[in-house]
Design an enzyme around this catalytic site. Structure first.
Site, mmCIF file in Angstrom:
data_model
loop_
_atom_site.group_PDB
_atom_site.id
_atom_site.type_symbol
_atom_site.label_atom_id
_atom_site.label_comp_id
_atom_site.label_asym_id
_atom_site.label_seq_id
_atom_site.Cartn_x
_atom_site.Cartn_y
_atom_site.Cartn_z
ATOM 1 N N ASP A 1 91.570 47.086 63.617
ATOM 2 C CA ASP A 1 91.722 45.980 64.575
ATOM 3 C C ASP A 1 90.709 46.217 65.694
ATOM 4 O O ASP A 1 90.129 45.277 66.234
ATOM 5 C CB ASP A 1 93.125 45.967 65.220
ATOM 6 C CG ASP A 1 94.238 45.636 64.242
ATOM 7 O OD1 ASP A 1 94.018 44.788 63.351
ATOM 8 O OD2 ASP A 1 95.336 46.226 64.366
ATOM 9 N N HIS B 1 95.463 48.886 65.074
ATOM 10 C CA HIS B 1 95.027 49.676 63.928
ATOM 11 C C HIS B 1 93.572 50.039 64.211
ATOM 12 O O HIS B 1 92.884 49.325 64.956
ATOM 13 C CB HIS B 1 95.089 48.851 62.638
ATOM 14 C CG HIS B 1 96.497 48.512 62.221
ATOM 15 N ND1 HIS B 1 96.955 47.229 62.110
ATOM 16 C CD2 HIS B 1 97.536 49.321 61.888
ATOM 17 C CE1 HIS B 1 98.227 47.246 61.724
ATOM 18 N NE2 HIS B 1 98.606 48.496 61.585
HETATM 19 C C1 GLO Z 1 105.278 48.250 58.532
HETATM 20 C C2 GLO Z 1 105.042 48.898 59.808
HETATM 21 C C3 GLO Z 1 103.701 48.534 60.406
HETATM 22 C C4 GLO Z 1 103.261 49.564 61.401
HETATM 23 C C5 GLO Z 1 101.873 49.302 61.912
HETATM 24 C C6 GLO Z 1 101.403 50.397 62.835
HETATM 25 O O1 GLO Z 1 106.342 48.245 57.983
HETATM 26 O O2 GLO Z 1 106.074 48.632 60.683
HETATM 27 O O3 GLO Z 1 103.757 47.254 61.008
HETATM 28 O O4 GLO Z 1 104.130 49.611 62.477
HETATM 29 O O5 GLO Z 1 101.013 49.192 60.838
HETATM 30 O O6 GLO Z 1 100.932 51.460 62.126
#
Ligand code: GLO
Ligand code: MG
Length: 344
Positions: free
Chosen positions: A52, A49
């Site tokens: 992150d 993210h």
């Molecule tokens: C939630 C999502 C989340 C995304 C992550 C990447 O349901 O799967 O984990 O994949 O935030 O944007």
């Protein structure tokens, strides 16, 4: 077994066990610890993210964000780890309470676009053009709260702003039908690929399939893979599992439905997923009960299951399957798949 697959996960996949009913069950760890675990497990890349990569991003200036992203890039290079993608986390900040790109408040929509641009900057510095858009709050709790037609226009405007900001960035939409919203605006791969056509550069708008999200939409994840790959649009993948229509469970890959997992790996193989550098990412979480000493097992196990299923895909008797299909003997085909998965 020789194969071309490369594996990846995100720091959030080493989660601490909190749920809406209880606190964490494992202590928080630093980013460096998580990176070391990824390396120890022999994964190739990490998903990020934006926050992150650059913690507390909203409190930092553009130049500070770039500086910290450059420092991170150095650390990743030092460890030989690739950044697979960067995703703007548009569901935490007070400005995203009512959605981000589709918020009813113009200032909040602007916040979402500005933050997405910072995310693109970070991606560029980390060496990836892939921007993942999980549109967490782009939907409604009650349908009358937003104008659905207008929301489509707002999504297109936001995607266009990102595509115009950077001529190389590729947007990979990660659809999910619900949670946190009652209904999301882009619930399936079909929606993602359709809205791509309305943008200024459809070639740079693709998708990411998450197994659990397809299951929550009542769709077969393997069919979603075939569909996306028929358009050359599957640029990333979140393999996991989900037991029916519940909260989003992010179970280890193959945990609930081994046959469906087999079908997903088979779809990836027949379409040549990964041959253009795409990664197999596991968006899985440890069970809340998981002890600290078993903290990485769900990731290691998911990859293990993937590779065991790859063996099953490659040793599947295609000739026999073909002749059963020609004879419309799906009863025998069904049993053949079951016995193949059970092992002789
Ligand atoms: C939630 C999502 C989340 C995304 C992550 C990447 O349901 O799967 O984990 O994949 O935030 O944007
Ligand atoms: Mg995901």
């Amino acid at each position: 077994m020789k194969h071309h697959y490369k594996f990846c996960f995100g720091p959030w996949n080493i989660s601490e066990g909190q749920d809406p009913y209880g606190p964490t069950t494992r202590p928080a760890q630093t980013f460096d610890w998580k990176l070391a675990q990824l390396k120890k497990l022999g994964f190739d890349a990490m998903m990020f993210h934006d926050d992150d990569a650059v913690p507390d991003i909203d409190s930092k200036s553009e130049s500070q964000i770039r500086k910290e992203a450059k420092e991170l890039k150095k650390r990743l290079d030092g460890e030989g780890i690739v950044a697979e993608m960067v995703a703007p986390r548009l569901w935490f900040a007070p400005q995203t309470i009512d959605g981000a790109y589709t918020s009813n408040d113009k200032r909040h929509r602007q916040y979402a676009i500005d933050r997405s641009k910072r995310c693109i900057d970070i991606g560029k510095i980390l060496g990836t053009d892939l921007i993942v858009l999980w549109l967490a709050r782009e939907g409604t709790y009650i349908r009358e709260a937003k104008d659905g037609r207008r929301s489509v226009e707002l999504l297109v405007e936001a995607f266009d702003a990102m595509l115009a900001y950077d001529k190389k960035a590729r947007l990979s939409i990660e659809p999910k039908p619900n949670e946190p919203m009652d209904h999301a605006y882009l619930p399936t791969i079909g929606h993602a690929l359709a809205i791509a056509q309305l943008t200024r550069d459809p070639k740079r708008v693709g998708c990411l399939i998450e197994s659990a999200h397809a299951i929550l939409a009542g769709i077969d994840p393997a069919d979603e893979i075939d569909f996306a790959m028929s358009f050359g649009k599957l640029w990333s993948l979140h393999l996991n599992d989900q037991n029916g229509l519940k909260y989003d469970q992010d179970r280890p890959f193959g945990c609930t439905n081994l046959r469906s997992a087999f079908d997903q790996v088979r779809a990836l193989e027949r379409n040549g997923y990964g041959k253009n550098g795409e990664y197999v990412c596991f968006d899985v979480h440890p069970f809340r009960t998981t002890k600290v000493e078993h903290w990485m097992a769900h990731l290691d196990n998911s990859r293990r299951t993937f590779l065991r299923l790859l063996e099953k895909v490659r040793s599947y008797d295609e000739k026999q399957a073909k002749s059963l299909i020609a004879n419309r003997d799906y009863q025998a085909l069904d049993q053949m798949v079951i016995e193949h998965l059970l092992g002789k």
